[in-house]
Scaffold this active site. Structure first.
Site, PDB file in Angstrom:
ATOM      1  N   GLY A 289       0.846  -1.200   0.000  1.00 16.05           N
ATOM      2  CA  GLY A 289       0.000   0.000   0.000  1.00 16.05           C
ATOM      3  C   GLY A 289       0.876   1.242   0.000  1.00 16.05           C
TER       4      GLY A 289
ATOM      5  CB  ALA B  24       2.909   2.106   4.683  1.00 18.63           C
TER       6      ALA B  24
ATOM      7  CG  HIS C 203     -14.259   9.545   9.248  1.00 25.14           C
ATOM      8  ND1 HIS C 203     -15.209  10.434   8.818  1.00 25.14           N
ATOM      9  CD2 HIS C 203     -13.109   9.887   8.626  1.00 25.14           C
ATOM     10  CE1 HIS C 203     -14.644  11.280   7.967  1.00 25.14           C
ATOM     11  NE2 HIS C 203     -13.378  10.969   7.833  1.00 25.14           N
TER      12      HIS C 203
ATOM     13  CB  SER D 135     -14.282  12.452   1.557  1.00 28.54           C
ATOM     14  OG  SER D 135     -13.284  13.381   1.900  1.00 28.54           O
TER      15      SER D 135
ATOM     16  NE  ARG E  98     -10.961  12.798   9.904  1.00 29.04           N
ATOM     17  CZ  ARG E  98     -10.275  12.101   9.008  1.00 29.04           C
ATOM     18  NH1 ARG E  98      -9.912  10.864   9.272  1.00 29.04           N
ATOM     19  NH2 ARG E  98      -9.947  12.622   7.847  1.00 29.04           N
TER      20      ARG E  98
ATOM     21  CG  HIS F 236     -11.960   6.090   8.896  1.00 33.49           C
ATOM     22  ND1 HIS F 236     -12.239   5.602   7.642  1.00 33.49           N
ATOM     23  CD2 HIS F 236     -11.046   7.078   8.716  1.00 33.49           C
ATOM     24  CE1 HIS F 236     -11.525   6.266   6.747  1.00 33.49           C
ATOM     25  NE2 HIS F 236     -10.783   7.151   7.370  1.00 33.49           N
TER      26      HIS F 236
END
Ligand SMILES: Cc1cc2nc3c(=O)[nH]c(=O)nc-3n(C[C@H](O)[C@H](O)[C@H](O)COP(=O)(O)OP(=O)(O)OC[C@H]3O[C@@H](n4cnc5c(N)ncnc54)[C@H](O)[C@@H]3O)c2cc1C
Length: 429
Positions: free
Chosen positions: A59, A61, A283, A301, A347, A418
């Protein structure tokens, strides 16, 4: 990686009491990383190919680490269970990536990004590492642009910015509502270049089953070829795990079912410390659950809060459709409670506030389990085209899932598990 115990995979984990040393350098936080980098021993280019590095994960990372270390000349092997590095879950990231470029000249700085992140993390993050993240944020944007990531641009050609929650500046770089997909394509291109150059060997559909620990250091992994079932050991000088988070410990989260946390769990069972599992982000803007048949939830989002206003009916139990609730009977609770941040409150604060509204009987939608995210004012002010250009794919996704057109009626949203900030414990360097 710190290792304290050795055990087979079938044994229950042993919990060892230990004093953790984060190895945070002394001195001012602003100069720690520069000094630490300078004090580290270098490996000259012709010696690098003698070192083998295993990276689990492709991914943002793992893929970026593999590409970078490959480019440096190390001998890299990269493992992932998907059939292509491009299918790592990073592809799902939507809203954007923060960096302290201060393109908007709105008072941003490395120190402010550091400050906002420490504060947004409820003062629980390790400050030295947060500062380093803020410090390298600008270079990350430059690297992504160099890799060809098509960030949104203003009319004059400069990179555009919007805001994320917990910030009073605009520092989020984005590609519509599909930033993760574009970032991952950029990282994948860099990775593919190194695969072609022969410095990275990519093993897809290969699952890490176990970590090999020799003399207290991670020196390899045991893998299963998911096509043939063959199980083999792979040895290296260094093992890097970039295997994603563990939000799926919750029954429903915004993560796909494939994000199973197996790699970090297996490393933990071999003695790597696992820290702060409760440091989990709920989230605030996800599509509310619709029933018991779901396997996951869908994020809408956070960037939508730049232009959407969050509200619930003032009167508990009000079942009128949104367009029949007059302005003076709407409760814009974030704007009222947190006027300096408004709808872009951090958040955790926004999530708790939404839950309080639903618990008090003000929830909206068929199951009364959501709050409104309303774009009517922005559409009136900016026009539908601007909103479509900014968030079109998110509105389409919302309509595909709910059957509702969010240009005409407000979205319904509710918090969901999330992102996880706990995980394998690491020291500063
Ligand atoms: C819907 C959504 C939206 C998001 N939006 C944003 C955003 O706007 N901005 C932002 O900054 N962040 C966002 N995030 C968070 C961000 O996407 C993630 O933090 C980040 O992409 C994680 O990257 P990663 O490389 O660590 O993990 P992943 O992309 O999940 O990659 C994990 C890799 O590890 C491999 N792997 C895992 N276990 C094993 C195993 N046992 N054996 C072999 N391979 C294994 C997988 O194959 C994969 O290649 C969002 C997250 C989600 C879910």
């Amino acid at each position: 990686m710190s290792v304290t115990t050795t055990q087979t995979m079938t044994e229950a984990p042993t919990f060892v009491e230990a004093t953790l040393d984060g190895r945070v350098p002394s001195g001012p936080v602003q100069t720690m990383w520069e000094r630490t980098k300078f004090e580290m021993k270098l490996i000259n280019p012709s010696n690098r190919r003698k070192f083998k590095i295993i990276i689990v994960g492709s991914g943002l990372a793992g893929g970026a680490a593999a590409a970078t270390l490959g480019e440096q000349g190390y001998n890299v092997e990269c493992y992932a269970y998907q059939d292509s590095p491009r299918r790592a879950h990073s592809v799902a990231a939507q809203g954007g990536i923060n960096a302290a470029k201060n393109y908007r000249n709105d008072g941003d700085s490395v120190y402010r990004l550091f400050y906002d992140t420490v504060k947004g993390g409820d003062f629980r993050a390790r400050e030295a590492n947060v500062y380093r993240l803020a410090e390298v944020s600008n270079a990350i944007i430059d690297q992504c642009v160099a890799q060809g990531v098509p960030f949104a641009r203003e009319y004059g050609g400069m990179l555009d910015n919007r805001s994320f929650g917990g910030a009073q500046v605009a520092r989020t770089f984005y590609a519509r509502g599909q930033t993760g997909q574009q970032l991952l394509l950029g990282a994948y291109q860099a990775l593919a270049r190194q695969i072609a150059a022969g410095t990275v060997k990519m093993f897809t559909r290969t699952e890490m089953l176990d970590l090999i620990v020799i003399n207290g250091r991670a020196r390899g992994i045991v893998v299963r070829d998911m096509r043939t079932g063959e199980i083999t050991p792979r040895l290296a000088d260094v093992v890097v795990l970039g295997t994603g988070g563990y939000s799926n410990v919750f029954y429903l989260s915004t993560n796909a079912k494939g994000c199973n946390g197996t790699a970090i769990w297996r490393a933990h069972k071999r003695g790597a410390y696992f820290a702060n599992p409760c440091f989990t982000q709920i989230h605030p803007t996800c599509i509310p659950p619709v029933g018991e048949h779901q396997s996951k939830l869908t994020l809408m989002s956070e960037s939508l809060r730049n232009d959407g206003r969050i509200w619930v009916p003032k009167q508990p139990g009000d079942t009128r459709p949104a367009d029949q609730i007059p302005e003076n009977e709407r409760y814009y609770y974030l704007e009222e409670m947190y006027p300096s941040y408004g709808n872009l409150a951090p958040r955790d604060i926004s999530s708790r506030a939404a839950k309080r509204q639903v618990d008090s009987g003000r929830g909206v939608g068929p199951l009364r389990n959501g709050v409104y995210l309303d774009f009517a004012d922005s559409i009136k002010r900016l026009g539908e085209k601007v909103i479509r250009d900014r968030y079109g794919n998110l509105f389409d996704m919302y309509e595909n899932i709910t059957g509702e057109n969010a240009y005409k009626t407000p979205m319904r949203i509710y918090p969901a598990p999330h992102y996880t900030m706990g995980g394998l414990w690491v020291d500063y360097y």
